[in-house]
Design a protein around this motif. Structure first.
Motif, PDB file in Angstrom:
ATOM      1  N   UNK A 112       0.976  -1.350   0.240  1.00 49.73           N
ATOM      2  CA  UNK A 112       0.157  -0.044   0.153  1.00 49.73           C
ATOM      3  C   UNK A 112       1.305   1.000   0.283  1.00 49.73           C
ATOM      4  N   UNK A 113       0.039   2.036  -1.287  1.00 50.00           N
ATOM      5  CA  UNK A 113       1.190   3.835  -0.800  1.00 50.00           C
ATOM      6  C   UNK A 113       0.325   4.634  -0.101  1.00 50.00           C
ATOM      7  N   UNK A 114       0.729   4.608   1.429  1.00 50.62           N
ATOM      8  CA  UNK A 114      -0.838   5.752   2.188  1.00 50.62           C
ATOM      9  C   UNK A 114      -0.725   6.777   1.858  1.00 50.62           C
ATOM     10  N   UNK A 115       0.032   7.168   0.681  1.00 47.08           N
ATOM     11  CA  UNK A 115       0.541   8.472   0.476  1.00 47.08           C
ATOM     12  C   UNK A 115      -1.278   8.849  -0.053  1.00 47.08           C
ATOM     13  N   UNK A 116      -1.094   7.967  -1.755  1.00 45.76           N
ATOM     14  CA  UNK A 116      -2.830   8.284  -2.146  1.00 45.76           C
ATOM     15  C   UNK A 116      -3.720   6.990  -2.186  1.00 45.76           C
ATOM     16  N   UNK A 117      -3.354   6.083  -1.383  1.00 51.10           N
ATOM     17  CA  UNK A 117      -4.061   4.801  -1.293  1.00 51.10           C
ATOM     18  C   UNK A 117      -4.557   3.976  -1.787  1.00 51.10           C
ATOM     19  N   UNK A 118      -3.341   4.039  -3.236  1.00 51.34           N
ATOM     20  CA  UNK A 118      -3.690   3.453  -4.002  1.00 51.34           C
ATOM     21  C   UNK A 118      -2.601   1.168  -3.249  1.00 51.34           C
ATOM     22  N   UNK A 119      -2.900   0.266  -3.845  1.00 53.12           N
ATOM     23  CA  UNK A 119      -2.143  -0.366  -3.159  1.00 53.12           C
ATOM     24  C   UNK A 119      -1.826  -1.578  -5.261  1.00 53.12           C
ATOM     25  N   UNK A 120      -0.565  -1.756  -4.809  1.00 50.25           N
ATOM     26  CA  UNK A 120       0.290  -2.578  -5.703  1.00 50.25           C
ATOM     27  C   UNK A 120       0.606  -4.311  -5.588  1.00 50.25           C
ATOM     28  N   UNK A 121       0.729  -4.589  -6.106  1.00 52.70           N
ATOM     29  CA  UNK A 121       1.109  -5.806  -6.250  1.00 52.70           C
ATOM     30  C   UNK A 121       2.616  -6.055  -5.939  1.00 52.70           C
ATOM     31  N   UNK A 122       2.715  -7.457  -5.329  1.00 51.86           N
ATOM     32  CA  UNK A 122       4.674  -6.304  -4.455  1.00 51.86           C
ATOM     33  C   UNK A 122       5.163  -8.544  -4.562  1.00 51.86           C
ATOM     34  N   UNK A 123       6.374  -8.241  -4.312  1.00 53.61           N
ATOM     35  CA  UNK A 123       7.142  -9.537  -4.514  1.00 53.61           C
ATOM     36  C   UNK A 123       7.913  -9.219  -3.448  1.00 53.61           C
ATOM     37  N   UNK A 124       8.938  -9.841  -2.723  1.00 51.83           N
ATOM     38  CA  UNK A 124      10.045  -9.797  -1.327  1.00 51.83           C
ATOM     39  C   UNK A 124      11.111 -11.362  -1.271  1.00 51.83           C
ATOM     40  N   UNK A 125      12.374 -11.150  -1.470  1.00 55.14           N
ATOM     41  CA  UNK A 125      13.329 -11.512  -1.647  1.00 55.14           C
ATOM     42  C   UNK A 125      14.539 -11.008  -0.958  1.00 55.14           C
ATOM     43  N   UNK A 126      14.684 -12.332  -0.112  1.00 54.49           N
ATOM     44  CA  UNK A 126      15.799 -12.424   1.102  1.00 54.49           C
ATOM     45  C   UNK A 126      16.866 -12.673   0.443  1.00 54.49           C
ATOM     46  N   UNK A 127      18.316 -12.015   0.593  1.00 53.41           N
ATOM     47  CA  UNK A 127      19.416 -12.641   0.296  1.00 53.41           C
ATOM     48  C   UNK A 127      19.946 -13.929   0.990  1.00 53.41           C
ATOM     49  N   UNK A 128      20.513 -14.720   0.380  1.00 46.83           N
ATOM     50  CA  UNK A 128      21.204 -15.742   1.173  1.00 46.83           C
ATOM     51  C   UNK A 128      21.941 -15.196   2.077  1.00 46.83           C
ATOM     52  N   UNK A 129      22.577 -13.753   3.026  1.00 47.54           N
ATOM     53  CA  UNK A 129      22.865 -13.637   4.153  1.00 47.54           C
ATOM     54  C   UNK A 129      22.075 -13.586   5.200  1.00 47.54           C
TER      55      UNK A 129
END
Length: 205
Positions: A112-129
């Motif tokens: 969520x971008x709270x500045x304008x209330x828009x919701x976007x798809x998202x991914x996250x990736x953790x680095x090996x360390x």
């Protein structure tokens, strides 16, 4: 406005950034913890974000804001269109529904971008360390998004959080006790909340 707003916008159509100890699961680091976003130009922190694991589904809130002089610490998400409408930025759940998709990668959720209330798809990736979280917000296709790199903070950083967003503090709060029965004819005591207002969870309100 608040510098944390810029950080959130950056991960959404520009980039963005998040809390704590490296959690290990099946030999891999998870995104659970406290993370810090940093301004790419000034290298100053723009916000802290706390991600928690709810039975394999990861959600994240704004855990700390770095305000400039005169900025309102009680800014609310007045443009949000769902259950987060009018929720204060501090404690606002901006990441929802992230699930494992591959080695150290999580997706299927939103940001969520709270500045304008828009919701976007998202991914996250953790680095090996386990020390960097790559957050990517996008519209339509993942290739159209941009990355933001968040740095994991140590366990000790959680002690500086506002009690309302510090689960360790809330967990250690004394449980409510059953009051002793009143003597016949005794006046009922005035009702009093079992926990001070600042301990009430701000997530998902």
């Amino acid at each position: 406005m608040m510098r944390v707003r810029w950080a959130i916008a950056v991960a959404v159509v520009l980039p963005l950034m998040m809390w704590s100890a490296p959690a290990q699961s099946a030999g891999r680091s998870t995104p659970a913890g406290l993370w810090q976003a940093v301004d790419s130009d000034t290298k100053e922190p723009t916000g802290w974000f706390l991600i928690t694991d709810h039975n394999g589904v990861y959600d994240g809130i704004i855990a700390k804001m770095f305000l400039k002089p005169g900025e309102d610490p009680n800014t609310i998400c007045d443009k949000c269109k769902d259950d987060r409408k009018d929720h204060t930025w501090l404690g606002l759940e901006i990441i929802r529904g992230m699930k494992p998709e591959g080695e150290n990668k999580y997706g299927g959720g939103t940001i969520l971008d709270p500045r304008d209330g828009k919701i976007y798809k998202a991914t996250m990736k953790v680095t090996p360390d386990g020390q960097t979280l790559v957050v990517r917000g996008y519209i339509g296709f993942e290739l159209l998004g941009q990355n933001q790199y968040w740095t994991r903070l140590p366990d000790s950083a959680s002690s500086t959080l506002d009690p309302s967003v510090n689960p360790q503090y809330i967990h250690k709060a004394a449980p409510a006790q059953t009051p002793a029965p009143r003597k016949s004819g005794a006046a009922a005591p005035a009702h009093k909340s079992e926990a001070p207002p600042q301990l009430r969870s701000t997530v998902g309100q």
